[in-house]
Design an enzyme around this catalytic site. Structure first.
Site, PDB file in Angstrom:
ATOM      1  CD  GLN A  76      50.654  31.920  10.208  1.00  0.00           C
ATOM      2  OE1 GLN A  76      49.474  32.077  10.495  1.00  0.00           O
ATOM      3  NE2 GLN A  76      51.538  31.512  11.105  1.00  0.00           N
ATOM      4  CG  PHE A  77      49.184  32.876   3.999  1.00  0.00           C
ATOM      5  CD1 PHE A  77      48.995  32.048   2.895  1.00  0.00           C
ATOM      6  CD2 PHE A  77      49.011  32.337   5.266  1.00  0.00           C
ATOM      7  CE1 PHE A  77      48.633  30.718   3.059  1.00  0.00           C
ATOM      8  CE2 PHE A  77      48.657  31.000   5.440  1.00  0.00           C
ATOM      9  CZ  PHE A  77      48.466  30.184   4.321  1.00  0.00           C
ATOM     10  CB  ALA A  78      52.322  37.246   0.189  1.00  0.00           C
ATOM     11  CG  ASP A  79      47.361  36.658   0.723  1.00  0.00           C
ATOM     12  OD1 ASP A  79      46.491  36.627  -0.125  1.00  0.00           O
ATOM     13  OD2 ASP A  79      48.348  35.876   0.690  1.00  0.00           O
ATOM     14  CG  PHE A  80      48.002  37.543   6.653  1.00  0.00           C
ATOM     15  CD1 PHE A  80      46.699  37.878   6.289  1.00  0.00           C
ATOM     16  CD2 PHE A  80      48.289  36.226   6.913  1.00  0.00           C
ATOM     17  CE1 PHE A  80      45.709  36.908   6.203  1.00  0.00           C
ATOM     18  CE2 PHE A  80      47.310  35.246   6.832  1.00  0.00           C
ATOM     19  CZ  PHE A  80      46.013  35.590   6.469  1.00  0.00           C
TER      20      PHE A  80
ATOM     21  CG  HIS B 235      44.994  32.252   3.074  1.00  0.00           C
ATOM     22  ND1 HIS B 235      43.758  32.730   3.418  1.00  0.00           N
ATOM     23  CD2 HIS B 235      45.638  32.043   4.256  1.00  0.00           C
ATOM     24  CE1 HIS B 235      43.650  32.792   4.746  1.00  0.00           C
ATOM     25  NE2 HIS B 235      44.782  32.375   5.267  1.00  0.00           N
TER      26      HIS B 235
ATOM     27  CD  GLU C 178      50.506  40.254  10.459  1.00  0.00           C
ATOM     28  OE1 GLU C 178      49.853  40.995  11.221  1.00  0.00           O
ATOM     29  OE2 GLU C 178      50.245  39.049  10.295  1.00  0.00           O
TER      30      GLU C 178
END
Ligand code: TPP
Ligand code: TPP
Ligand code: MG
Ligand code: MG
Lengths: 322, 342, 342, 322
Positions: A81-85, A126, A59
């Site tokens: 892929q997810f905001a969390d990442f 997630h 990222e």
């Protein structure tokens, strides 16, 4: 197309941007042939060869590459892929992308798409809502579309804006939210929308919570209350004028957000309204946020962790009684 | 982990040599059957959220689990049902986490593969790939500081996770501290849908070891004996004080990334290659050929495992789910620092 | 960067062979004198914030600068005064940034080594180590997408920065994309005070290249001809389409981390080793021995450079500093999205 | 010791913790023999062999290691060289450390020291105030000592707390702020302090801004105004009671912070006061924050970017007139 989902609108906006502007490309994990974890880039790699590219699980480098490409005049879209990442690409967003224009006069038109927000069973990593984290930093625009139409038109705007845009697309809306067709025109970025008119109380909210608030308003209507709902659309910039004007009409303010309670959108809205439109309030402004814990996995806990139509209606009733 | 008299291999009548492969095989089998059950529960709509299986990776994972001890540290990832069981996880705990039982180790707060018991050296992964490796380092570092020695820590990753900054920082950190870290990379040729040629450009990920000044151990990941031998050797080297060890196993995942995924992107060339062979079947063949066991015994083990899994599911389905009203809505251990927001 | 008729080496009477070393030497000399001036200004309290010098690293840095072209991309770091000048930075711009002139490229918003002109392929570093490498990737990636070819991008780092996740992600990214990235690691044995044995555990950082599937070029960093040859070769390989190149130069920084630091931690063994020899003196010796130049010429160059530096300082000291009242207090390019907070 | 600085207090607190508790160790870049970029660990490596260790430039792994060690019952102190660089260790802080206890019941007693805040000439990447970023996440305690005494006692508390603590120590106070001696007792964590009493207006602030506010208050005193100053000490948890009690006395609220204006401590304070102590205000609550740009390098710009005694006094005067 007889009806189109929020997710399809995001795909269509990207297709549109790729079609219209040769400077646009998409870079992210699995966005290529696979079409993305949520299929938000389905078929785009085939339709636009060489412009929709799988990235390694990196990222930090994904965002760094986007900034470099932006310097060269491109308009990259990065899919997390997810905001969390995005927390592992965080530094490049908040220190590289967000400072570039201010430091050098070279603009940084990148769009970082964050599939965000809670869905049942997704758990602590997630489900996160990170809009407040990004909005705190100077140099970023943070968008949170709540409707299919806005998902489409605001993503088009995001790509067109000459600044880094954090595009928060709510995963809960992906498949269920539908519209008849895509809009041909839209409110400008930075303008909030009155999602429902009312004269008794203003609910200021955004993204998936707009829909919870709408359900709450319908319920409260049966009790004789007319709730006005302001859909912020953009959390930074924040449309203080529209909010204050609504509060001027209703005299009561409830701010609702799905994010954690300390700081964030709801605190910022209240700080603005009370500083700038203090005399307008007939009762103390109230907030409703998620609980101050990670987002739980189990549906029972998850449903209690976030505000819902039910808890919004309850908070509104309390406030209406004051 | 091989422990105590209750361990299956303790009953093995065949003697010392077959113990380890048999034990590993039984964990593979149990893991496969457990995964099958999760897949079935998922299809039946009984599981909230995703289901992530280790099909095709059981040999490697079980080899890890039987090569380490209760006093070691283990940070498995999403495809390590076999290693988890071998390290001592109960089937009930696995089922509890997937079904969100309030009695499970994660109490419904976290789910599916996000489970563990850190007090027992069994670390529950966070989702961010690569992030667990430095946590293993920290456990090892602290134990060394407290005077322990002879332990190892195993961290599992997919090849896709080698692209993360976390992986790199942690592996370098372990090398600088000369920690007994065994980093196992399961190169299953894809990270979700992304093939290796979009993930890295070296011919073999073992080539990374030299750049960290550590030892590398390539292995064919669907060959149980090879895995047992190589993992055993790497664990031994780490335990003996030779610093971090990098195992790179080549294999293929025989399922989707998660059960929502049909893995249509896996090319037939790979499926039909030696990597595409099912490690469980290969292990069975090997054990039978060696006369370490027989088909009746295997059938019996299978039956036992299935019963145990079914019992666990039945039990867990009767267990309480978390109750939002009695839930302690606080993220802090220090009660008086918790803020009330209502 | 060697460009146009105004370039110093164009006047060289000695012919083709000495051009490059002479040009590089002159940039080294100018950088050294400029650094000396910054140190003096710092001691005199004329500079706000830190001063970071490249003393001892000029041969490597100048070699980079003269090995690339105006149309290439350059992301220097804190010890690259020589490379910056060689890439086309003016002494005035460097002084402006250090003194916070409103007319400098950073307009007083950023200072000291944080300067550049991204439009010109000259990237201004952010402080976070390793973060610029993927930005160079992005520039190269975009240019390739737009149909350009034959360009290279050089990113400079210290050996300490190889421990960052950013370094790793970016180098791997460049390898996967086969970008013409030249990553130059100046291994000056310390990261601030931290010696190499607390930073990495491989014997030689070039060993990292294989793990990325890229080419490595170790070089003795205080030897100008070696640097010219090796950097030239690496740049050539990248330009010819052979993908990323990793240069690892061994040298010693002959100053503190910043001018506030007396570098008392640098061990005498290293100072007295071949690495501790001053690249500028070595280059002088070499050029004189080869009769590429003579002491009078060097003295003249030195005099010229000093005058130019003194003139620049005098000029910049008369230039306006940024004015908070006329300053545009906005971080966005899009005016109508700027929020007012007062 | 005749007098002791804020920085020395931080060093002393660490020495004390190392001496009293074998579970404590320090890990960070250059913290060993060199004693740290700011000398906050000077001589500690010698005094406590093997317990004060140089780390590679790997903020992510630094925090990860600390979490692992905490699982084993240790109490690591991580020094970030500058708060700004914590963005590359961000994920381990906000997703690993902050969720551990909630997920597993195993507590995570790590202290992350962030030398933070603006100093003249330090520029966009060595000046940041990140307290709001961390405070937004559940599972973290965020401390911002403003005095030498608090730097000492709160760091001791931080190490003793069974949760991850983000310890924001202001670089501007390091050398200049002095006290006669170290305290033997202290307010508990979570309690704000009345830094100056007054009856006309409450300034709520923290860290270096406390001292700007004190100067402003002295200035305003000459004009006949009595300004009360609340030093938050801890921004999460936030001591709403002390704030509301002060506002109850003065009727006027000015919140001052050195961080960026969107969201953050000042918004949170205003949201709490207006929700919980609405009737207490005689005038709209006001905020004063840094400007919404990166922190500039040049001293002229820097001085205008952050609130100062001068701008605080001006804002207070405005508010007093309402
Ligand atoms: C930092 C980060 N980015 C993205 C993801 C999303 N993600 C989850 S699994 C996965 C693929 C992992 O591939 P690999 O490491 O090869 O493991 P495998 O699934 O093949 O076992 C991705 C991209 C993540 N978990 N963490
Ligand atoms: C991510 C990050 N962490 C910490 C720092 C603080 N810092 C600045 S320079 C430096 C040492 C760099 O050492 P090295 O990379 O070897 O370069 P050198 O100074 O030796 O040229 C450190 C730790 C930083 N700039 N970025
Ligand atoms: Mg994989
Ligand atoms: Mg160095």
């Amino acid at each position: 197309m007889s009806s189109i989902t929020y997710l399809e609108a995001i795909r269509e906006a990207q297709a549109h941007a790729l079609r219209d502007d040769p400077r646009v490309f998409i870079y992210g994990q699995d966005v290529g042939a696979f079409g993305g974890a949520f299929k938000a880039t389905k078929n785009l790699a085939k339709e636009f060869p060489g412009r929709v590219l799988d990235s390694p699980i990196s990222e930090d480098a994904m965002v760094g590459l986007a900034v470099g490409a932006a310097i060269e005049g491109m308009r990259p879209i990065i899919e997390m892929q997810f905001a969390d990442f995005s927390t592992v690409g965080f530094n490049q967003i908040v220190n590289q992308a967000s400072t570039l224009f201010w430091r050098t006069k070279v603009s940084c038109p990148i769009t970082v798409r964050l599939p965000f927000g809670g869905t049942s069973g997704s758990g602590p990593f997630h489900s996160q809502c990170l809009e407040a984290i990004y909005a705190h930093y100077p140099g970023l625009v943070v968008l949170t579309p709540a409707t299919v139409e806005d998902a489409y038109s605001m993503l088009l705007s995001a790509v067109a804006i000459n600044d880094p845009v954090i595009f928060c697309e709510h995963k809960l809306l992906y498949y269920h939210l539908k519209a008849e067709k895509l809009p041909s025109e839209a409110l400008p970025i930075g303008k909030a929308r009155i999602a429902r008119e009312g004269r008794d109380l203003t609910v200021v909210t955004y993204s998936a919570m707009v829909h919870e608030a709408l359900v709450a308003a319908t319920e409260l209507a049966t009790e004789g209350w007319e709730i006005e709902i302001v859909d912020l659309r953009s959390v930074k910039p924040l449309d203080t004028d529209t909010i204050v004007a609504s509060v001027a009409r209703t005299g009561r303010l409830l701010c609702v957000g799905e994010a954690w309670p300390w700081g964030g959108v709801t605190a910022e809205v209240i700080a603005r309204v009370t500083s700038e439109g203090y005399g307008l309030l007939d009762a103390p402004p109230q907030r409703l946020n998620a609980k101050d814990t990670p987002v739980p996995y189990h549906p029972n806990l998850w449903a209690a962790h976030r505000p819902t139509a039910h808890s919004i209606a309850a908070a509104a009733r309390n406030l209406l009684r004051q | 982990m091989l422990q105590s008299a209750t361990h299956p291999h303790a009953k093995s009548p065949i003697g010392a040599a077959p113990d380890l492969p048999l034990a590993a095989y039984r964990f593979m089998l149990r893991a496969r059957l457990l995964d099958d059950k999760f897949a079935a529960l998922y299809r039946a709509g009984k599981i909230h959220g995703g289901v992530f299986l280790g099909r095709g990776q059981e040999a490697l994972s079980a080899a890890i689990g039987v090569s380490i001890q209760e006093t070691d540290v283990f940070a498995p990832l999403i495809r390590d049902a076999a290693g988890r069981l071998a390290f001592g996880e109960t089937i009930v705990d696995a089922v509890r986490t997937y079904l969100g039982s309030a009695l499970g180790p994660m109490r419904g707060r976290d789910g599916n593969v996000h489970r563990g018991r850190p007090q027992a050296g069994y670390l529950p992964m966070i989702s961010h790939l690569g992030a667990m490796v430095s946590v293993v380092n920290g456990v090892l570092f602290a134990r060394r500081m407290k005077g322990s020695s002879g332990m190892v820590g195993v961290a599992c990753l997919g090849e896709g996770a080698t692209s993360t900054g976390s992986f790199h920082e942690a592996l370098n950190q372990a090398a600088v501290e000369k920690l007994p870290l065994v980093l196992v990379v399961a190169n299953n040729q894809y990270a979700y849908s992304t093939p290796n040629d979009r993930q890295f450009a070296c011919a073999d990920l073992s080539a990374k070891a030299a750049g960290y000044g550590i030892e590398a151990h390539p292995v064919v990941g669907n060959d149980l004996s090879a895995c047992l031998e190589v993992v055993g050797r790497a664990v031994g080297r780490a335990r003996a004080g030779h610093g971090p060890q990098l195992i790179v196993a080549s294999l293929l995942r025989l399922c989707g990334h998660g059960e929502h995924d049909d893995a249509g992107y896996i090319v037939p060339e790979l499926k039909n290659s030696p990597l595409g062979r099912d490690c469980l079947k290969l292990a069975e063949k090997f054990l039978l050929a060696k006369h370490f066991t027989n088909t009746a015994q295997i059938a019996a083990w299978r039956g036992e495992a299935i019963r145990e899994i079914e019992d666990a599911v039945a039990q867990v389905q009767r267990e309480p789910t978390p109750d939002p009203f009695t839930e302690d809505w606080s993220a802090l251990a220090t009660e008086h620092l918790v803020e009330g927001y209502e």
